[in-house]
Scaffold this motif. Structure first.
Motif, PDB file in Angstrom:
ATOM      1  N   GLY B 113       0.813  -1.222   0.000  1.00 41.50           N
ATOM      2  CA  GLY B 113       0.000   0.000   0.000  1.00 41.50           C
ATOM      3  C   GLY B 113       0.839   1.262   0.000  1.00 41.50           C
ATOM      4  N   LYS B 114       2.176   1.096   0.019  1.00 45.17           N
ATOM      5  CA  LYS B 114       3.054   2.279   0.040  1.00 45.17           C
ATOM      6  C   LYS B 114       3.267   2.819  -1.365  1.00 45.17           C
ATOM      7  CE  LYS B 114       5.335   1.396   4.352  1.00 45.17           C
ATOM      8  NZ  LYS B 114       6.573   1.280   5.078  1.00 45.17           N
ATOM      9  N   LEU B 115       3.783   4.064  -1.407  1.00 42.80           N
ATOM     10  CA  LEU B 115       4.016   4.679  -2.703  1.00 42.80           C
ATOM     11  C   LEU B 115       5.201   4.011  -3.392  1.00 42.80           C
ATOM     12  CD1 LEU B 115       3.402   8.451  -1.955  1.00 42.80           C
ATOM     13  CD2 LEU B 115       1.786   6.677  -2.622  1.00 42.80           C
ATOM     14  N   PRO B 120      13.328  -3.054  -3.516  1.00 43.08           N
ATOM     15  CA  PRO B 120      12.441  -3.897  -2.707  1.00 43.08           C
ATOM     16  C   PRO B 120      12.636  -3.632  -1.215  1.00 43.08           C
ATOM     17  CG  PRO B 120      14.260  -5.209  -3.591  1.00 43.08           C
ATOM     18  CD  PRO B 120      14.442  -3.822  -4.125  1.00 43.08           C
ATOM     19  N   GLU B 121      11.552  -3.648  -0.483  1.00 35.24           N
ATOM     20  CA  GLU B 121      11.608  -3.440   0.975  1.00 35.24           C
ATOM     21  C   GLU B 121      11.167  -4.736   1.650  1.00 35.24           C
ATOM     22  OE1 GLU B 121      12.431  -0.643   2.524  1.00 35.24           O
ATOM     23  OE2 GLU B 121      12.478   0.772   0.845  1.00 35.24           O
ATOM     24  N   SER B 122      11.835  -5.032   2.798  1.00 41.97           N
ATOM     25  CA  SER B 122      11.459  -6.273   3.472  1.00 41.97           C
ATOM     26  C   SER B 122      10.573  -6.035   4.695  1.00 41.97           C
ATOM     27  CB  SER B 122      12.718  -7.031   3.896  1.00 41.97           C
ATOM     28  OG  SER B 122      13.506  -6.219   4.738  1.00 41.97           O
ATOM     29  N   PRO B 124       7.609  -3.494   5.860  1.00 40.59           N
ATOM     30  CA  PRO B 124       6.976  -4.752   5.494  1.00 40.59           C
ATOM     31  C   PRO B 124       7.364  -5.154   4.082  1.00 40.59           C
ATOM     32  CG  PRO B 124       5.423  -2.953   5.202  1.00 40.59           C
ATOM     33  CD  PRO B 124       6.669  -2.345   5.755  1.00 40.59           C
ATOM     34  N   GLN B 125       7.285  -6.444   3.803  1.00 37.68           N
ATOM     35  CA  GLN B 125       7.620  -6.947   2.461  1.00 37.68           C
ATOM     36  C   GLN B 125       6.686  -6.320   1.433  1.00 37.68           C
ATOM     37  OE1 GLN B 125       7.997 -11.280   2.126  1.00 37.68           O
ATOM     38  NE2 GLN B 125       7.096 -11.133   0.072  1.00 37.68           N
ATOM     39  N   ASP B 126       7.264  -5.755   0.373  1.00 40.33           N
ATOM     40  CA  ASP B 126       6.416  -5.075  -0.614  1.00 40.33           C
ATOM     41  C   ASP B 126       6.521  -5.718  -2.007  1.00 40.33           C
ATOM     42  OD1 ASP B 126       8.937  -4.258  -1.363  1.00 40.33           O
ATOM     43  OD2 ASP B 126       8.469  -2.118  -1.435  1.00 40.33           O
ATOM     44  N   TYR B 127       6.845  -6.982  -2.023  1.00 44.99           N
ATOM     45  CA  TYR B 127       7.000  -7.674  -3.307  1.00 44.99           C
ATOM     46  C   TYR B 127       6.527  -9.120  -3.166  1.00 44.99           C
ATOM     47  CZ  TYR B 127      11.210  -9.190  -0.831  1.00 44.99           C
ATOM     48  OH  TYR B 127      12.071  -9.691   0.106  1.00 44.99           O
ATOM     49  N   VAL B 128       6.303  -9.746  -4.305  1.00 37.41           N
ATOM     50  CA  VAL B 128       5.975 -11.167  -4.280  1.00 37.41           C
ATOM     51  C   VAL B 128       7.192 -11.948  -4.782  1.00 37.41           C
ATOM     52  CG1 VAL B 128       3.478 -10.885  -4.578  1.00 37.41           C
ATOM     53  CG2 VAL B 128       4.942 -11.086  -6.605  1.00 37.41           C
ATOM     54  N   VAL B 129       7.282 -13.195  -4.361  1.00 39.13           N
ATOM     55  CA  VAL B 129       8.443 -14.010  -4.722  1.00 39.13           C
ATOM     56  C   VAL B 129       7.992 -15.178  -5.594  1.00 39.13           C
ATOM     57  CG1 VAL B 129      10.284 -15.475  -3.811  1.00 39.13           C
ATOM     58  CG2 VAL B 129       9.710 -13.345  -2.661  1.00 39.13           C
ATOM     59  N   LEU B 130       8.629 -15.275  -6.735  1.00 38.90           N
ATOM     60  CA  LEU B 130       8.333 -16.359  -7.673  1.00 38.90           C
ATOM     61  C   LEU B 130       9.453 -17.392  -7.550  1.00 38.90           C
ATOM     62  CD1 LEU B 130       6.777 -13.851  -8.723  1.00 38.90           C
ATOM     63  CD2 LEU B 130       7.342 -14.571 -11.019  1.00 38.90           C
ATOM     64  N   PRO B 131       9.208 -18.674  -7.570  1.00 39.97           N
ATOM     65  CA  PRO B 131       7.989 -19.328  -8.029  1.00 39.97           C
ATOM     66  C   PRO B 131       6.901 -19.552  -6.983  1.00 39.97           C
ATOM     67  CG  PRO B 131       9.677 -20.959  -7.616  1.00 39.97           C
ATOM     68  CD  PRO B 131      10.290 -19.626  -7.332  1.00 39.97           C
ATOM     69  N   SER B 132       7.134 -19.246  -5.674  1.00 40.27           N
ATOM     70  CA  SER B 132       6.087 -19.616  -4.713  1.00 40.27           C
ATOM     71  C   SER B 132       4.775 -18.874  -4.991  1.00 40.27           C
ATOM     72  CB  SER B 132       6.560 -19.395  -3.278  1.00 40.27           C
ATOM     73  OG  SER B 132       7.071 -18.109  -3.123  1.00 40.27           O
ATOM     74  N   GLN B 133       4.869 -17.597  -5.399  1.00 45.26           N
ATOM     75  CA  GLN B 133       3.647 -16.860  -5.741  1.00 45.26           C
ATOM     76  C   GLN B 133       3.345 -17.118  -7.209  1.00 45.26           C
ATOM     77  OE1 GLN B 133       2.488 -14.816  -3.075  1.00 45.26           O
ATOM     78  NE2 GLN B 133       0.558 -14.913  -4.184  1.00 45.26           N
ATOM     79  N   GLN B 134       2.223 -17.730  -7.488  1.00 48.79           N
ATOM     80  CA  GLN B 134       1.927 -18.081  -8.886  1.00 48.79           C
ATOM     81  C   GLN B 134       1.035 -17.053  -9.560  1.00 48.79           C
ATOM     82  OE1 GLN B 134       0.384 -21.903  -7.943  1.00 48.79           O
ATOM     83  NE2 GLN B 134       2.394 -22.841  -7.886  1.00 48.79           N
ATOM     84  N   TRP B 135       0.395 -16.222  -8.757  1.00 47.50           N
ATOM     85  CA  TRP B 135      -0.510 -15.215  -9.310  1.00 47.50           C
ATOM     86  C   TRP B 135      -0.779 -14.147  -8.267  1.00 47.50           C
ATOM     87  CZ3 TRP B 135      -2.953 -20.410  -9.716  1.00 47.50           C
ATOM     88  CH2 TRP B 135      -3.425 -20.843  -8.465  1.00 47.50           C
ATOM     89  N   LEU B 136      -1.328 -13.050  -8.676  1.00 50.28           N
ATOM     90  CA  LEU B 136      -1.776 -12.001  -7.747  1.00 50.28           C
ATOM     91  C   LEU B 136      -3.083 -11.462  -8.316  1.00 50.28           C
ATOM     92  CD1 LEU B 136      -1.019 -10.277  -5.210  1.00 50.28           C
ATOM     93  CD2 LEU B 136      -0.144  -8.577  -6.792  1.00 50.28           C
TER      94      LEU B 136
END
Lengths: 112, 339
Positions: B113-115, B120-122, B124-136
């Motif tokens: 929700g940040k600008l 990448p920020e950890s 809070p985490q502001d990204y998704v990690v592939l391959p574990s995230q398959q979609w958003l």
């Protein structure tokens, strides 16, 4: 020298690659071919280089490049869009061969 | 670099590793009811078409030309999910080269929700990690819950961008991709090689400047989806020269006038889909840790809430549904073998 080496390699297996016969097929004088091979004369025209490349089974673009020339079809492509191709070639200058073989169109990123 | 092939964005980073390839496409889907009930995952109804911005530059606002990227047409009656795929390189030992991806809408991060920021920020985490995230499928509003990406005109005060920044400037979707650092990947390969050895041991009108308002994305209905924690940690990602893409979203008129192409078929409604007995999906991810959800995004008004606040009637599409045909899957991947 490169042309001579290439021709003599072929000649070792096939007598039709003698200086005289190759000159005849390239429609030039044997003496002229001899001088080209020895580097006595300046490189011949694009037409002759292309014919020699075909006879000797060499890549015409490589032979032309060795003679410091660029084939007219490539010149035509570049002259049509000189800025674009100049930029493309400069960008590809440092790119490894395997990457150059796969030239693709990039999605343009801008300012945002 | 990013290339566009078959309506997919293909991100290649041969400068880091020949195996570093990531594919992103945008799937059309049902707009789930925005009734504060949580729904299972809707289906993918095919890829949204994509076009290079510069192919239609003379018909687009100058600001869009400046942004670059691609164009995507979208009906307001449909929704979108972002599909990720990491193709396996034929010479690779591990199944895929991991990537971290930031996804934003109107330059508001869809996970935190940040600008917008380029790194990448950890926390809070502001990204998704592939391959574990398959979609958003939407904005990460709560642990295990997202609010679906639905399109609304920029300037209508519905979009996440307008609710968070108070301005309607960018719209669209922004993506930035960071491949895993080469040495981290090589370690994964080494581990995979070792485990293999071990197992072997065991066996119309052009768009004028004034019409430059495209579509933005707003928060739609609630859906059950987990956004996974980064299992590798922030140091795993190579942040040098990340690949970026701006996806401009156009309505049907804008799409036709700028590209001259026709729109895809009109979307199905969620109720028609459910009434026909077609499947919805639920993913069992086991004990994989997932993010808590963003407090900023939790405060977003969904489109239906906004409509009520504006004194409008709630649309019939928001009538609650009871999907009965729900498939439970442990993975979205259909495994192809040798044949």
């Amino acid at each position: 020298m490169y042309i001579r080496t290439s021709r003599e390699q072929l000649l070792s297996d096939d007598r039709s690659f003698s200086l005289r016969q190759v000159a005849q097929r390239a429609e030039i004088e044997p003496a002229y071919l001899s001088k080209i091979e020895r580097g006595v004369f300046a490189p011949p025209s694009e037409e002759v280089i292309v014919k020699l490349a075909e006879i000797l089974g060499e890549d015409k673009d490589v032979l032309l490049a060795m003679a410091g020339k660029l084939s007219s079809d490539l010149q035509h492509i570049i002259f049509k869009r000189p800025k674009l191709f100049a930029e493309l070639l400069r960008q590809l200058q440092e790119v490894p061969d395997h990457a150059v073989l796969r030239v693709v169109r990039e999605v343009k990123d801008g300012q945002w | 670099m990013i290339e566009l092939t078959e309506n997919k964005l293909i991100i290649r980073r041969p400068d880091i590793h020949q195996h570093a390839v990531c594919e992103v496409d945008f799937q059309r889907t049902l707009r789930i009811p925005d009734d504060n009930q949580s729904y299972p995952l809707p289906p993918g109804l095919g890829r949204f078409p994509l076009e290079h911005v510069e192919d239609h530059a003379d018909r687009l606002p100058s600001q869009w030309r400046k942004h670059g990227g691609v164009l995507l047409p979208m009906y307001q009656a449909e929704a979108l999910w972002v599909n990720f795929n990491l193709p396996k390189h034929p010479d690779a030992i591990v199944d895929s080269y991991p990537f971290a991806l930031k996804i934003a809408t109107g330059k508001v991060n869809a996970v935190s929700g940040k600008l917008w920021s380029e790194i990448p920020e950890s926390d809070p985490q502001d990204y998704v990690v592939l391959p574990s995230q398959q979609w958003l499928d939407g904005y990460c509003v709560q642990k295990g819950l997202i609010r679906q990406f639905v399109s609304m005109p920029l300037g209508s005060e519905f979009t996440a961008e307008e609710q968070i920044t108070g301005e309607a400037v960018y719209g669209g979707i922004q993506i930035i991709a960071y491949p895993m650092k080469r040495e981290w990947y090589e370690k994964l390969e080494q581990e995979a090689k070792q485990s293999r050895i071990d197992s072997d041991d065991f066996c119309v009108e052009f768009m004028a400047e004034a019409q430059c308002v495209g579509l933005g994305l707003a928060a739609g209905g609630l859906m059950r989806q987990e956004i996974y924690e980064d299992e590798y940690g922030i140091d795993a990602w190579d942040t040098t020269n990340p690949s970026r893409c701006f996806v401009h979203i156009l309505n049907s008129e804008q799409w036709k006038s700028s590209t001259g192409k026709s729109m895809p078929t009109t979307p199905l409604s969620a109720s028609d889909y459910t009434d026909a007995g077609l499947p919805w999906f639920e993913v069992d991810s086991g004990d994989t840790p997932n993010l808590e959800g963003s407090e900023i995004l939790r405060e977003l008004d969904s489109v239906a809430t906004k409509e009520i606040k504006f004194g409008k009637k709630v649309l019939a599409e928001n009538k609650p549904l009871k999907p009965s045909n729900v498939f439970l899957c442990t993975s979205n991947r259909v495994i192809d073998g040798a044949w």
